[in-house]
Design a protein around this motif. Structure first.
Motif, PDB file in Angstrom:
ATOM      1  N   TYR A   7       0.860  -0.795   0.027  1.00  0.00           N
ATOM      2  CA  TYR A   7      -0.104   0.251  -0.258  1.00  0.00           C
ATOM      3  C   TYR A   7       0.650   0.903  -0.280  1.00  0.00           C
ATOM      4  O   TYR A   7       2.079   1.587   0.892  1.00  0.00           O
ATOM      5  CB  TYR A   7      -1.112   0.317   0.996  1.00  0.00           C
ATOM      6  CG  TYR A   7      -1.827   1.028   1.370  1.00  0.00           C
ATOM      7  CD1 TYR A   7      -2.496   1.549   0.767  1.00  0.00           C
ATOM      8  CD2 TYR A   7      -1.213   2.435   2.105  1.00  0.00           C
ATOM      9  CE1 TYR A   7      -3.684   2.603   0.775  1.00  0.00           C
ATOM     10  CE2 TYR A   7      -1.404   3.643   1.696  1.00  0.00           C
ATOM     11  CZ  TYR A   7      -2.651   3.864   1.572  1.00  0.00           C
ATOM     12  OH  TYR A   7      -3.494   5.108   1.092  1.00  0.00           O
ATOM     13  N   LYS A   8       0.331   1.759  -0.523  1.00  0.00           N
ATOM     14  CA  LYS A   8       1.624   3.692  -0.966  1.00  0.00           C
ATOM     15  C   LYS A   8       0.277   4.357  -0.553  1.00  0.00           C
ATOM     16  O   LYS A   8      -1.076   4.490  -1.357  1.00  0.00           O
ATOM     17  CB  LYS A   8       1.648   3.953  -2.485  1.00  0.00           C
ATOM     18  CG  LYS A   8       2.547   2.604  -2.856  1.00  0.00           C
ATOM     19  CD  LYS A   8       3.254   3.226  -4.045  1.00  0.00           C
ATOM     20  CE  LYS A   8       4.890   2.400  -4.783  1.00  0.00           C
ATOM     21  NZ  LYS A   8       4.966   2.965  -6.115  1.00  0.00           N
ATOM     22  N   SER A   9       0.393   5.376   0.394  1.00  0.00           N
ATOM     23  CA  SER A   9       0.310   6.644   0.808  1.00  0.00           C
ATOM     24  C   SER A   9      -0.244   7.315  -0.059  1.00  0.00           C
ATOM     25  O   SER A   9       1.033   7.981  -1.075  1.00  0.00           O
ATOM     26  CB  SER A   9       0.294   7.274   1.828  1.00  0.00           C
ATOM     27  OG  SER A   9       1.787   7.681   1.712  1.00  0.00           O
ATOM     28  N   HIS A  10      -1.023   8.726  -0.179  1.00  0.00           N
ATOM     29  CA  HIS A  10      -0.700   9.408  -1.398  1.00  0.00           C
ATOM     30  C   HIS A  10       0.490  10.397  -1.449  1.00  0.00           C
ATOM     31  O   HIS A  10       0.924  10.889  -2.640  1.00  0.00           O
ATOM     32  CB  HIS A  10      -1.669  11.094  -0.819  1.00  0.00           C
ATOM     33  CG  HIS A  10      -1.810  12.006  -1.705  1.00  0.00           C
ATOM     34  ND1 HIS A  10      -2.340  11.783  -3.452  1.00  0.00           N
ATOM     35  CD2 HIS A  10      -1.420  13.533  -1.380  1.00  0.00           C
ATOM     36  CE1 HIS A  10      -2.015  13.208  -3.637  1.00  0.00           C
ATOM     37  NE2 HIS A  10      -2.010  14.115  -2.737  1.00  0.00           N
ATOM     38  N   LEU A  11       1.037  10.903  -0.176  1.00  0.00           N
ATOM     39  CA  LEU A  11       2.232  11.221  -0.080  1.00  0.00           C
ATOM     40  C   LEU A  11       3.815  10.434  -0.926  1.00  0.00           C
ATOM     41  O   LEU A  11       4.323  10.743  -1.641  1.00  0.00           O
ATOM     42  CB  LEU A  11       2.669  11.312   1.362  1.00  0.00           C
ATOM     43  CG  LEU A  11       4.197  12.327   1.470  1.00  0.00           C
ATOM     44  CD1 LEU A  11       4.142  13.454   0.856  1.00  0.00           C
ATOM     45  CD2 LEU A  11       4.441  12.308   2.845  1.00  0.00           C
ATOM     46  N   ALA A  12       3.651   9.058  -0.845  1.00  0.00           N
ATOM     47  CA  ALA A  12       4.084   8.598  -1.953  1.00  0.00           C
ATOM     48  C   ALA A  12       4.574   8.635  -2.780  1.00  0.00           C
ATOM     49  O   ALA A  12       5.481   8.368  -3.722  1.00  0.00           O
ATOM     50  CB  ALA A  12       4.182   6.669  -1.472  1.00  0.00           C
ATOM     51  N   TYR A  13       2.621   8.737  -3.846  1.00  0.00           N
ATOM     52  CA  TYR A  13       2.898   8.837  -5.361  1.00  0.00           C
ATOM     53  C   TYR A  13       3.570  10.177  -5.330  1.00  0.00           C
ATOM     54  O   TYR A  13       4.012  10.956  -6.672  1.00  0.00           O
ATOM     55  CB  TYR A  13       1.157   8.492  -5.470  1.00  0.00           C
ATOM     56  CG  TYR A  13       0.468   7.121  -5.638  1.00  0.00           C
ATOM     57  CD1 TYR A  13       1.379   6.384  -6.472  1.00  0.00           C
ATOM     58  CD2 TYR A  13      -0.010   6.652  -4.860  1.00  0.00           C
ATOM     59  CE1 TYR A  13       1.473   5.278  -6.493  1.00  0.00           C
ATOM     60  CE2 TYR A  13      -0.491   5.618  -4.817  1.00  0.00           C
ATOM     61  CZ  TYR A  13      -0.233   4.671  -5.385  1.00  0.00           C
ATOM     62  OH  TYR A  13      -0.124   3.537  -5.623  1.00  0.00           O
ATOM     63  N   LYS A  25       5.364  11.726  -3.795  1.00  0.00           N
ATOM     64  CA  LYS A  25       7.129  11.570  -3.919  1.00  0.00           C
ATOM     65  C   LYS A  25       7.619  11.406  -5.220  1.00  0.00           C
ATOM     66  O   LYS A  25       8.537  11.566  -5.553  1.00  0.00           O
ATOM     67  CB  LYS A  25       7.832  11.095  -2.458  1.00  0.00           C
ATOM     68  CG  LYS A  25       7.529  12.579  -1.400  1.00  0.00           C
ATOM     69  CD  LYS A  25       7.953  11.695  -0.631  1.00  0.00           C
ATOM     70  CE  LYS A  25       7.745  12.476   0.957  1.00  0.00           C
ATOM     71  NZ  LYS A  25       9.144  11.930   2.172  1.00  0.00           N
TER      72      LYS A  25
END
Length: 113
Positions: free
Chosen positions: A80-86, A88
């Motif tokens: 799972y990726k958070s919005h912040l990871a996308y 970045k």
């Protein structure tokens, strides 16, 4: 036992049991599949059915193939990726600093004006 039931042990509406009343079963064949964990599953298929290349293992859920020595690899699952990871992934740190500086400058101008 008072008031016994004459059809005890059978379902209501169940037809006659036995192959002679149901008809003959279609000819079948068993195919072996092996998963990466070494589990063998042997589903049966009709003789005229198309045999799939892969079959999910009922024990562990991994895909199984017909080659025992080279079973299919387990599917890769993305964490799972958070919005912040996308975000970045799309922007560099320098881009982020520039956007932050621009947003802070707009806030300062709005407070002054």
């Amino acid at each position: 036992m008072v008031g016994g039931n004459a059809i005890r042990g059978t379902r209501i509406g169940a037809g006659p049991s036995g192959e002679s009343e149901r008809g003959e079963a279609a000819p079948r064949r068993r195919i072996s599949y092996w998963c990466a964990n070494g589990h063998e599953s042997r589903p049966s298929f009709s003789m005229d059915a198309e045999i799939p290349e892969e079959w999910d293992c009922p024990r562990c859920g991994l895909p199984g193939g017909r080659d025992r020595e080279h079973p299919p690899a387990a599917p890769r699952t993305e964490p799972y990726k958070s919005h912040l990871a996308y975000v970045k992934e799309r922007r560099s740190d320098a881009d982020g600093e520039a956007i932050l500086a621009e947003a802070l400058e707009r806030l300062r101008r709005r407070r002054e004006g």
